[in-house]
Motif scaffolding. Structure first.
Motif, PDB file in Angstrom:
ATOM      1  N   TRP A  19       0.839  -1.206   0.000  1.00 40.88           N
ATOM      2  CA  TRP A  19       0.000   0.000   0.000  1.00 40.88           C
ATOM      3  C   TRP A  19       0.873   1.254   0.000  1.00 40.88           C
ATOM      4  O   TRP A  19       0.622   2.201  -0.745  1.00 40.88           O
ATOM      5  CB  TRP A  19      -0.920  -0.029   1.213  1.00 40.88           C
ATOM      6  N   ILE A  20       1.917   1.251   0.850  1.00 40.43           N
ATOM      7  CA  ILE A  20       2.839   2.389   0.905  1.00 40.43           C
ATOM      8  C   ILE A  20       3.541   2.567  -0.436  1.00 40.43           C
ATOM      9  O   ILE A  20       3.670   3.682  -0.948  1.00 40.43           O
ATOM     10  CB  ILE A  20       3.885   2.186   2.016  1.00 40.43           C
ATOM     11  N   TRP A  23       1.201   4.007  -2.932  1.00 46.09           N
ATOM     12  CA  TRP A  23       0.979   5.427  -2.644  1.00 46.09           C
ATOM     13  C   TRP A  23       2.143   6.273  -3.169  1.00 46.09           C
ATOM     14  O   TRP A  23       1.937   7.313  -3.776  1.00 46.09           O
ATOM     15  CB  TRP A  23       0.805   5.624  -1.139  1.00 46.09           C
ATOM     16  N   ARG A  24       3.347   5.788  -2.934  1.00 46.00           N
ATOM     17  CA  ARG A  24       4.529   6.570  -3.320  1.00 46.00           C
ATOM     18  C   ARG A  24       4.789   6.535  -4.816  1.00 46.00           C
ATOM     19  O   ARG A  24       5.468   7.414  -5.353  1.00 46.00           O
ATOM     20  CB  ARG A  24       5.754   6.031  -2.584  1.00 46.00           C
ATOM     21  N   PRO A  40       1.040   8.654   3.585  1.00 44.28           N
ATOM     22  CA  PRO A  40      -0.279   8.293   3.054  1.00 44.28           C
ATOM     23  C   PRO A  40      -1.395   9.149   3.642  1.00 44.28           C
ATOM     24  O   PRO A  40      -1.330   9.572   4.793  1.00 44.28           O
ATOM     25  CB  PRO A  40      -0.429   6.821   3.472  1.00 44.28           C
ATOM     26  N   SER A  75       1.136  15.617  -2.843  1.00 44.64           N
ATOM     27  CA  SER A  75      -0.197  15.149  -2.474  1.00 44.64           C
ATOM     28  C   SER A  75      -0.721  16.029  -1.347  1.00 44.64           C
ATOM     29  O   SER A  75       0.005  16.353  -0.413  1.00 44.64           O
ATOM     30  CB  SER A  75      -0.159  13.688  -2.018  1.00 44.64           C
TER      31      SER A  75
END
Length: 475
Positions: A19-20, A23-24, A40, A75
């Motif tokens: 997930w990380i 996201w990145r 995140p 973001s």
């Protein structure tokens, strides 16, 4: 059991790691601009909203431009965003409204101004032509020539006379009220002296709430803003209802025209009119007052500029048959140095440092791809502080405008936006500022009592706490 627990932990770690990593490294049909997505969900929101007490470019943008170049990704509150300080790209996108990009807003802004879904955003695009037309009809050049210029001068005279009786004036708030009252009068005949509620007071917290997290919790600025907004909307609804029920009482103002047009345009609902009025009132409350506050502060700190400005306006009085006559449109258009002062203040302050857009489709530029659905911030404040265009960009130097190439200025100076989204009230704002300066330097002496503070983040600009003492000038 410990083996089962270990497996569960392992699964969680693998999922969290993926997930990380996702996201990145967002998906993209090409090469994303360089940058960092931050943690995140929260992203780099905190760095963006922290105010910078300097006229220089906000550190959020300045540091990233130095590291990544003029276009970078980030973001904000869970939204992937590309920030551009590239002159060509910003100028290009300003002309691509409705084709490659459309307007976009932070969640706080969207809720406050009733723009919370894609349908609302699309509606804004569909009615933009009509909205721009009606605003220009009542606040544009023709209206300024016929009636508005004299009305601006009248309210400025009345306001400065009141200010001169006070020990000192906090300019930002006082100027906000002045601009608001005239705009409201033009829109729907608002008479502040006979109104039970000072409507302008209900807009005090709006700007602060626009950069806050949209938590509607008692005690927060955002909660206070929503409460005040509800009161204003109720007042506006009553005004609109009364006007719709009394078509025979035609005044010829903004509200009369828009209610008369309800039979022609299907999107002109009562709620739409109420929110349009709310947006216009907010725009006048903030933009003119912020620019005026900064202009007065800069003039107080630069006596040579004030001296030449005063000379220009005193010359206007000397050329009149009657020195006490009202300001004319020809006199306004002759204020060469005044416009240089206003342009310089707008360049440094840039009331809207960043304009937000949403990509409608993948956008390719200089080898990078901005995915459809991403937010784009056009950081025009960086363009207006670019040392390659403006020598010693942080210096307040109105004389620089004598030699600047108009072609260069058109791409590197956008205080009122650009393209089809350029602010329809641009001439109104400049006329208000020029008229205020005319009355001020020809009739009053003034001194800065307290410097106050100026602050900016990449999206909004603030000025408050600037106290000035005004007194009638004795020639």
């Amino acid at each position: 059991m410990w083996k089962v627990g270990l497996c569960v932990v392992g699964v969680i770690v693998v999922w969290f790691t993926r997930w990380i990593n996702k996201w990145r490294n967002p998906k993209c049909n090409g090469i994303l601009p360089p940058g960092s997505m931050g943690p995140p969900l929260i992203g780099e929101s905190l760095q963006l909203i922290i105010p910078s007490y300097s006229l220089d470019l906000h550190p959020f943008i300045k540091k990233r431009v130095q590291r990544y170049g003029p276009i970078f990704r980030t973001s904000v509150v869970g939204q992937p965003m590309v920030v551009s300080t590239d002159v060509e790209f910003n100028h290009y996108l300003a002309k691509q409204e409705g084709r490659l990009v459309h307007f976009w807003y932070l969640d706080s802004f969207a809720e406050i101004f009733n723009l919370e879904d894609e349908n609302a955003i699309s509606a804004v695009g569909l009615i933009h032509k009509y909205g721009r037309s009606i605003v220009l009809n009542h606040f544009g050049t023709d209206s300024l020539k016929k009636t508005l210029l004299s009305q601006i001068e009248e309210i400025v005279n009345k306001t400065l006379q009141t200010w001169s009786s006070l020990p000192s004036v906090e300019v930002k708030h006082a100027a906000s009220v002045m601009a608001f009252d005239l705009t409201a009068k033009q829109c729907f005949g608002y008479d502040v002296e006979n109104s039970a509620v000072k409507m302008s007071e209900k807009f005090l917290y709006t700007l602060d709430s626009l950069i806050s997290f949209p938590f509607n919790i008692p005690g927060t600025v955002y909660h206070k803003c929503l409460k005040d907004k509800k009161e204003v909307l109720n007042m506006l609804r009553n005004i609109v209802k009364e006007r719709m029920n009394s078509p025979e009482k035609y005044r010829g103002d903004f509200l009369d025209q828009i209610t008369a047009d309800m039979n022609k345009e299907s999107f002109l609902t009562q709620d739409f009119i109420v929110y349009l009025l709310y947006g216009l009132l907010f725009a006048s409350f903030e933009s003119i007052s912020a620019s005026l506050s900064l202009t007065l502060k800069l003039l107080a700190e630069h006596p040579a500029v004030l001296q030449q400005l005063t000379a220009e306006h005193e010359a206007i009085l000397k050329n009149r048959d009657d020195p006490n006559s009202s300001l004319t449109w020809d006199e306004y258009k002759s204020m060469t140095f005044t416009f240089q002062v206003i342009n310089e203040a707008l360049r440094l302050g840039n009331v809207a440092p960043g304009l937000l857009r949403r990509a409608l489709k993948d956008i390719e530029f200089k080898g990078y791809t901005i995915p459809a659905g991403w937010t784009i911030m056009l950081a025009n404040s960086a363009i207006q502080l670019n040392p390659n265009t403006y020598e010693d960009p942080l210096a307040f130097n109105p004389w620089r405008w004598q030699d600047l190439d108009p072609q260069i200025v058109s791409k590197n100076f956008m205080p009122f936006g650009g393209g089809i989204r350029q602010c329809a009230g641009a001439e109104y704002s400049k006329t208000f500022l020029a008229t205020f300066l005319h009355v001020l330097v020809t009739k009053y002496r003034w001194t800065k009592v307290k410097g106050g503070k100026m602050a900016r983040n990449p999206i909004l600009w603030f000025a408050d706490g600037i106290h000035i003492n005004f007194a009638l000038k004795h020639n």
